[in-house]
Design a protein around this motif. Structure first.
Motif, PDB file in Angstrom:
ATOM      1  N   ALA A 325     -70.353 -34.161  -5.238  1.00 57.05           N
ATOM      2  CA  ALA A 325     -70.227 -32.856  -4.583  1.00 57.05           C
ATOM      3  C   ALA A 325     -71.456 -31.984  -4.844  1.00 57.05           C
ATOM      4  O   ALA A 325     -71.830 -31.160  -4.006  1.00 57.05           O
ATOM      5  N   ALA A 326     -72.094 -32.174  -5.994  1.00 53.76           N
ATOM      6  CA  ALA A 326     -73.294 -31.396  -6.288  1.00 53.76           C
ATOM      7  C   ALA A 326     -74.428 -31.751  -5.341  1.00 53.76           C
ATOM      8  O   ALA A 326     -75.307 -30.930  -5.055  1.00 53.76           O
ATOM      9  N   ARG A 327     -74.401 -32.988  -4.819  1.00 52.52           N
ATOM     10  CA  ARG A 327     -75.453 -33.429  -3.891  1.00 52.52           C
ATOM     11  C   ARG A 327     -75.048 -33.273  -2.433  1.00 52.52           C
ATOM     12  O   ARG A 327     -75.892 -33.311  -1.539  1.00 52.52           O
ATOM     13  N   CYS A 328     -73.756 -33.118  -2.181  1.00 54.78           N
ATOM     14  CA  CYS A 328     -73.263 -33.101  -0.793  1.00 54.78           C
ATOM     15  C   CYS A 328     -73.485 -31.733  -0.155  1.00 54.78           C
ATOM     16  O   CYS A 328     -73.125 -30.705  -0.714  1.00 54.78           O
ATOM     17  N   LEU A 329     -74.078 -31.747   1.036  1.00 48.71           N
ATOM     18  CA  LEU A 329     -74.357 -30.503   1.764  1.00 48.71           C
ATOM     19  C   LEU A 329     -73.138 -30.034   2.566  1.00 48.71           C
ATOM     20  O   LEU A 329     -73.168 -28.950   3.138  1.00 48.71           O
ATOM     21  N   THR A 330     -72.112 -30.850   2.650  1.00 48.18           N
ATOM     22  CA  THR A 330     -70.938 -30.611   3.518  1.00 48.18           C
ATOM     23  C   THR A 330     -71.359 -30.247   4.950  1.00 48.18           C
ATOM     24  O   THR A 330     -70.718 -29.462   5.623  1.00 48.18           O
ATOM     25  N   PRO A 418     -78.757 -36.003   5.314  1.00 46.05           N
ATOM     26  CA  PRO A 418     -80.018 -35.391   4.904  1.00 46.05           C
ATOM     27  C   PRO A 418     -80.270 -35.522   3.402  1.00 46.05           C
ATOM     28  O   PRO A 418     -81.407 -35.639   2.962  1.00 46.05           O
ATOM     29  N   ALA A 419     -79.173 -35.523   2.625  1.00 42.18           N
ATOM     30  CA  ALA A 419     -79.323 -35.624   1.176  1.00 42.18           C
ATOM     31  C   ALA A 419     -79.385 -37.078   0.713  1.00 42.18           C
ATOM     32  O   ALA A 419     -79.554 -37.332  -0.480  1.00 42.18           O
TER      33      ALA A 419
END
Lengths: 437, 310
Positions: A325-330, A418-419
């Protein structure tokens, strides 16, 4: 004319039913002018009874895709195929095989997609493009109905278009064919989806060159089209999964690749019969099979070989969800490019006069905050809960809901994030954390 | 499916009144309304345009059914005026980044308007050092004059002939910091279709379609290839609220975030993505310090780029 080897083979099989595919429009002569005009034999024998439609057609060798495009267009189909545009291979209408991305390949990685020039002139030598075929069968925006109020106050309600478009898809890879089968199960009861799907003619392509983000083998969805097409767990439907299968054989220096073509449905047999062709020599068929076989061993990625449904069900409280979740841009890119993600939302519009209203169905995503909006607010407010919802549904609870996995291993969610979040790496991390606990 | 159902008479009501207000802004969002050329006549038939100085000097007194408010609050007078606008408006809609976020002029929030002492590091640090160096040199040479003025005076003098007449607050703030706002349309400028949908929705009594998701979704709905993934272009689409129709990526450039942060925008996750695509930390600060600089999400993102790596 029947290839003699076929006729001889049949002589030893008195139980075989044999017939020559009728040429519906008598146009074979014009298409095959100057070339040996061969008709194709439909053979039904004991081995073929396992196939969904009981039809098998011998392999034919095509030296050009132009007659196929021409024939499908003559049948009234909008032919959709890969095209090079805006630095990617997109899916769009074509009116000539010359518009296919000849000699274009791709290089993919987490969050990266680049076109590259190939040494050969292959037109299907690319993968994980930004679009999936759902764009046409399950369009991003669809008007469900419109209403007009006349001067006397009478309301007239108009439904969706009566005539569904007749698409012919050219170049459906095994992973995408599997994805269409999955959406057939999910959306098959929708009249508009079923109408588009039933009218569609699918030309599948065996994958001979997976990319770094591909993992269809471990997802049970490729690279061999026939393996997908004959999966026993396919949702029952009154349409064939695919109609024709091609294997592209491209060598550097060749002006045009060769295609080994096999019909997978009666409609596919009828179309194939009208194309200029020669019987595929055994060595070419063997080379095509070998190329598909080699693709199996060249998957860039894989899913861990565990029961993912069980593993994910046991991982709901894993600390790894916070990590991803820290890397996910949602941002929802993964769900938009996923060939099986099917969620939609419904929006009403009106014009200024108030006399015209429309209801639209639009692609939606479980990564939207508003996606889980119930009375009083959203249920899944954190990125952690939304990523977890997506992954556990895709690989786990999809099985509870539809009896199969929702992932085909096409790798789009990896390339177009993108991430650069890699679904296979996340699943691997969850698996190993689960094993430690 | 097509057919007629029982006649439903169009409700006959008095035309609702519409007022359009300007605060600190460039008028671009009001112009978006005037830009609705094909729909303007229909709009004028449907609503009573009661106050819209950009279009007509005829003014009808309130109260108003709907007020569109453009611009931010930057003066003491406007702080009082917006309260009166709110009192006269049944529905108040803020339009554009100035009204919803404070606008580009909210960059002043980062500095002391009197001293214009930079609070934000990097961007102005070099300029300030240069200015101070020039000031020291001028002082050493015994010169007096412009170099000794505070930077605020410098800036004001560049723009205004009589800067001493300028009376402004030290901050530019969104309308929602002062009064209750019913709906907001983001963007610099706003999107014409969103404005028309909002007005149509208010007239029909339905919810306007103001999506809270990312610009990425609009790219995907349109079939626009991702410029970030396929070309390596820095793009704020993944953290920016939709509504524009992904107009910048359609023209093959990255989104610069003029619609402001979407709810839950994860700018921390986008930072390594932007750095990997060639942005420097100064670039990242600049890209977040534009029309929505004063939103806490973008302000944090701009400031984060100066923190030493953990």
């Amino acid at each position: 004319m029947i290839p003699s080897d076929t006729a001889q083979g049949l002589a030893h099989r008195p139980w075989a039913v044999f017939f020559v595919c009728p040429d519906r429009r008598g146009s074979e002569g014009s298409i095959g002018r100057g070339r040996p005009a061969l008709r194709i034999a439909l053979v039904i024998d004991d081995a073929d009874r396992d196939r969904p439609n009981g039809v098998k057609i011998m392999s034919a060798l095509l030296r050009s895709l132009e007659p196929l495009v021409t024939t499908l267009r003559a049948e009234g189909c909008t032919v959709v195929g890969p095209r090079e545009r805006d630095g990617a291979i997109v899916l769009d209408a074509i009116d000539s095989a010359a518009q296919l991305p000849s000699g274009w390949g791709v290089q993919t990685g987490p969050g990266v997609y680049r076109l590259r020039r190939r040494a050969d002139r292959a037109v299907f030598g690319h993968s994980a493009g930004p679009q999936a075929w759902k764009r046409f069968l399950h369009p991003p925006r669809e008007r469900l109905w419109s209403a007009d109020r006349g001067v006397d106050g009478t309301l007239t309600i108009t439904g969706p278009d009566e005539e569904p478009p007749r698409y012919a898809f050219l170049g459906v890879r095994a992973c995408d064919l599997r994805a269409i089968a999955i959406q057939d199960r999910v959306l098959g009861a929708s009249p508009s989806y079923a109408a588009r799907r039933r009218a569609a003619f699918l030309v599948a392509v065996n994958c001979t060159e997976p990319s770094a983000t591909c993992f269809c083998v471990s997802a049970g969805a490729g690279p061999d089209v026939e393996a997908v097409e004959t999966r026993p767990d396919r949702a029952p439907a009154d349409w064939a999964l695919a109609d024709l299968a091609l294997t592209e054989l491209a060598e550097p220096g060749d002006a045009e690749p060769l295609y080994v073509a096999t019909a997978l449905s009666p409609a596919g047999g009828r179309i194939l019969a009208r194309l200029p062709q020669t019987p595929a020599p055994p060595d070419v068929v063997a080379a095509a099979r070998a190329a598909v076989g080699a693709a199996t061993d060249h998957m860039g990625r894989s899913l861990p070989d565990v029961d993912l449904r069980e593993m994910l069900a046991a991982s709901l409280d894993s600390p790894h969800w916070a990590d991803v979740a820290a890397r996910c841009l949602t941002c929802a890119n993964c769900t938009m490019v996923c060939p099986t993600c099917f969620c939609t939302s419904v929006t009403d519009t009106t014009d200024l006069s108030g006399d015209h209203a429309e209801r639209w169905q639009t692609w939606a995503s479980c990564f939207e905050v508003d996606f889980s909006y119930l009375h009083g607010g959203s249920v899944r407010t954190s990125a952690r809960s939304r990523y977890r919802q997506w992954l556990t549904h895709k690989l786990g609870t999809w099985r509870d809901q539809f009896g199969e996995s929702g992932c085909v291993g096409c790798g789009r969610c990896i390339a177009w994030c993108p991430a650069g979040i890699d679904i296979t790496a996340e699943v691997r991390a969850l698996t190993s954390q689960g094993a430690e606990r | 499916m097509s057919g007629s159902v029982a006649a439903v008479a169009k409700p006959s009501v008095v035309r609702p009144s519409l007022a359009v207000w300007k605060f600190a802004s460039c008028d671009g969002c009001q112009l978006t309304l005037l830009d609705c050329e094909d729909e303007l006549l229909a709009l004028a038939e449907t609503v009573h345009i009661a106050y819209f100085l950009e279009a007509t000097s005829t003014v009808v007194d309130g109260p108003y059914d709907v007020s569109l408010v453009e611009g931010s609050i930057t003066t003491e007078e406007d702080r009082e005026r917006i309260v009166r606008v709110r009192e006269q408006s049944r529905i108040l809609v803020t339009v554009g980044a100035c009204a919803t976020a404070g606008g580009i002029q909210a960059l002043r929030n980062l500095a002391d308007i009197e001293e214009f002492r930079p609070r934000a590091p990097r961007i102005w640090t070099e300029e300030r050092a240069r200015n101070e160096r020039a000031t020291r040199e001028d002082r050493a040479s015994g010169a007096r004059g412009p170099c000794e003025r505070t930077r605020a005076q410098e800036f004001l003098r560049v723009v205004y002939a009589r800067p001493e007449y300028v009376s402004a607050l030290g901050t530019s703030t969104p309308i929602s910091a002062h009064v209750r706002v019913d709906y907001e349309l983001r963007g610099c400028p706003i999107d014409r279709r969103q404005l028309l949908d909002l007005l149509s929705a208010l007239l029909a009594g339905r919810r306007p379609a103001i999506p809270a998701y990312s610009v990425c979704e609009e790219c995907k709905l349109r079939g626009t290839t991702c410029v970030l993934v396929a070309r390596g272009a820095p793009c704020l689409g993944p953290v920016t609220q939709a509504g524009c129709g992904a107009i910048c990526p359609v023209y093959d450039r990255g989104c610069f975030g003029c619609f402001g942060p979407m709810p839950g925008a994860n700018t921390a996750a986008l930072e390594p993505v932007l750095l990997a695509r060639g942005m420097t930390d100064v670039d990242i600060e600049r890209v977040y310090r534009t029309f929505n600089a004063a939103t806490s999400t973008f302000d944090t993102a701009a400031g984060r780029s100066h923190e030493p790596p953990q």
